[in-house]
Design a protein around this motif. Sequence first.
Motif, mmCIF file in Angstrom:
data_model
loop_
_atom_site.group_PDB
_atom_site.id
_atom_site.type_symbol
_atom_site.label_atom_id
_atom_site.label_comp_id
_atom_site.label_asym_id
_atom_site.label_seq_id
_atom_site.Cartn_x
_atom_site.Cartn_y
_atom_site.Cartn_z
ATOM 1 N N SER A 84 -5.147 -7.829 -3.267
ATOM 2 C CA SER A 84 -4.109 -6.973 -3.068
ATOM 3 C C SER A 84 -3.465 -8.245 -3.945
ATOM 4 O O SER A 84 -2.666 -8.878 -4.288
ATOM 5 N N ASN A 94 2.039 -11.691 -0.968
ATOM 6 C CA ASN A 94 1.068 -11.606 -1.422
ATOM 7 C C ASN A 94 1.172 -13.391 -2.513
ATOM 8 O O ASN A 94 -0.190 -14.081 -2.084
ATOM 9 N N CYS A 101 5.486 -7.069 -0.363
ATOM 10 C CA CYS A 101 4.347 -6.733 -0.838
ATOM 11 C C CYS A 101 3.800 -8.088 -1.500
ATOM 12 O O CYS A 101 3.140 -8.637 -1.272
ATOM 13 N N THR A 115 -1.636 -8.251 -7.517
ATOM 14 C CA THR A 115 0.249 -9.127 -7.350
ATOM 15 C C THR A 115 -0.027 -9.982 -8.538
ATOM 16 O O THR A 115 1.091 -10.766 -9.520
ATOM 17 N N ILE A 123 -1.014 -2.156 -4.577
ATOM 18 C CA ILE A 123 -0.391 -3.851 -4.175
ATOM 19 C C ILE A 123 -0.670 -4.800 -2.088
ATOM 20 O O ILE A 123 -0.947 -5.858 -1.889
ATOM 21 N N GLY A 124 -0.608 -3.161 -1.987
ATOM 22 C CA GLY A 124 0.103 -3.817 -0.556
ATOM 23 C C GLY A 124 -1.763 -3.654 0.110
ATOM 24 O O GLY A 124 -2.462 -3.606 -0.694
ATOM 25 N N ASN A 125 -1.459 -4.206 1.437
ATOM 26 C CA ASN A 125 -2.271 -4.603 2.318
ATOM 27 C C ASN A 125 -2.787 -3.456 3.673
ATOM 28 O O ASN A 125 -3.197 -4.246 4.837
ATOM 29 N N SER A 179 -9.829 -6.074 1.158
ATOM 30 C CA SER A 179 -8.595 -5.311 0.916
ATOM 31 C C SER A 179 -7.378 -7.216 0.404
ATOM 32 O O SER A 179 -6.826 -6.276 -0.468
ATOM 33 N N GLN A 180 -7.430 -7.732 1.087
ATOM 34 C CA GLN A 180 -6.694 -8.878 0.833
ATOM 35 C C GLN A 180 -7.000 -9.296 -1.251
ATOM 36 O O GLN A 180 -5.591 -9.830 -1.572
ATOM 37 N N ARG A 215 -8.203 2.677 -4.597
ATOM 38 C CA ARG A 215 -7.001 1.788 -5.228
ATOM 39 C C ARG A 215 -7.295 1.177 -6.196
ATOM 40 O O ARG A 215 -7.123 0.949 -7.177
#
Length: 356
Positions: free
Chosen positions: A118, A160, A156, A122, A98-100, A114-115, A62
């Motif tokens: 994201s 975020n 997403c 974003t 961009i997702g989590n 991960s957050q 990612r």
Amino acid sequence: MEYLKSGWKTVVGVPSSNSVLDDHPNVAETVERLVERVETSTLLEDRRDACRALKSLSKTYRLEVGAKAMDALLFVLQNDSNDIDIIAFALETLINIIGNEEENFHSSDSPMNSQDLSIQFTEIFIKRKENVQLILDLLGEFDFKIRWPTIKLLYCLLRNKLRECQDCILTHPMGISRMMDLLSDPREVIRNDALLLLVDLTKNNTNIQKIVAFENAFDRILDIITSEGYSDGGIIVEDCLSILLNLLKTNTSNQNFFKEGSYINRLLPFFDFSFDTDWNAQKINNLLLMFKVIRSLVSPKNPLQVTSSCQKVMNQNEVLQKLCAILMSNGIPAEILTEVYFTVYRIKKLFIFFIT
């Protein structure tokens, strides 16, 4: 969008010489070659194949794909809109970036969780409002391969960076209208994901709440609740009630619109159920949310004129009587009885205060 290339070090928060990219030189070089193909190849088929490969890599790497390929993906969305497949690949890659979905990513992708990634990806994406507006324009495409991932990407972004993304959406003259049109899509998965999108979109933003209400939201939401079976409905009813609560809570304009449009009358069938019903968790959640919707119309935080007029309507159309019938019935779960009691108390207290 060259700032995306030059500014990727801000995302990872470390110099490039010490970055995770150096731990995976082959991956980094592969991403760079694919990005070059997307940006320079004259053959649509080559660009499409490169986007497909980036989508595959983004599921595991990612950070590498997000840091180097985001501007190329936006380039595709801007310039290859006539090809459904390449647009779908670009959207799905952006969702992966961009997702989590933390479980999908390589354990060494980033020193951050991960957050954090994201949120920072974003921030880069919405730094230019034109990027969000580009995504909103894609909602006008009916093809499932474009519309569905577009909804998921917007979801997403809102999750975020809610406030910033809401501001971007407000600058698009047709953005909210296109989101509302999704509720009329005959494909349930589109409609259901659009409801989730609207739950976040309508949070804590009075201007958006007013526009959504003006876009016939109350009729559309109540129609869905009706078709799903009111309190016996599933999670879709819960999502609809969450939107109603967002639209009505502390929003005087929408409260007046709801009352004057006779929408309170349309809540009555929600309480027409057998008291020896199966009290499953979903039915309880639906009813608890409905009580909150009713209390939002008669809250002491509202102007007295609004609360008293809503209370009058609830007495005239038997909302209060139906709530009292629930209070007097056997077999009602304690949590339901508690919420009904507070709802009846709020209605009667306001009424007594008004008439005295």
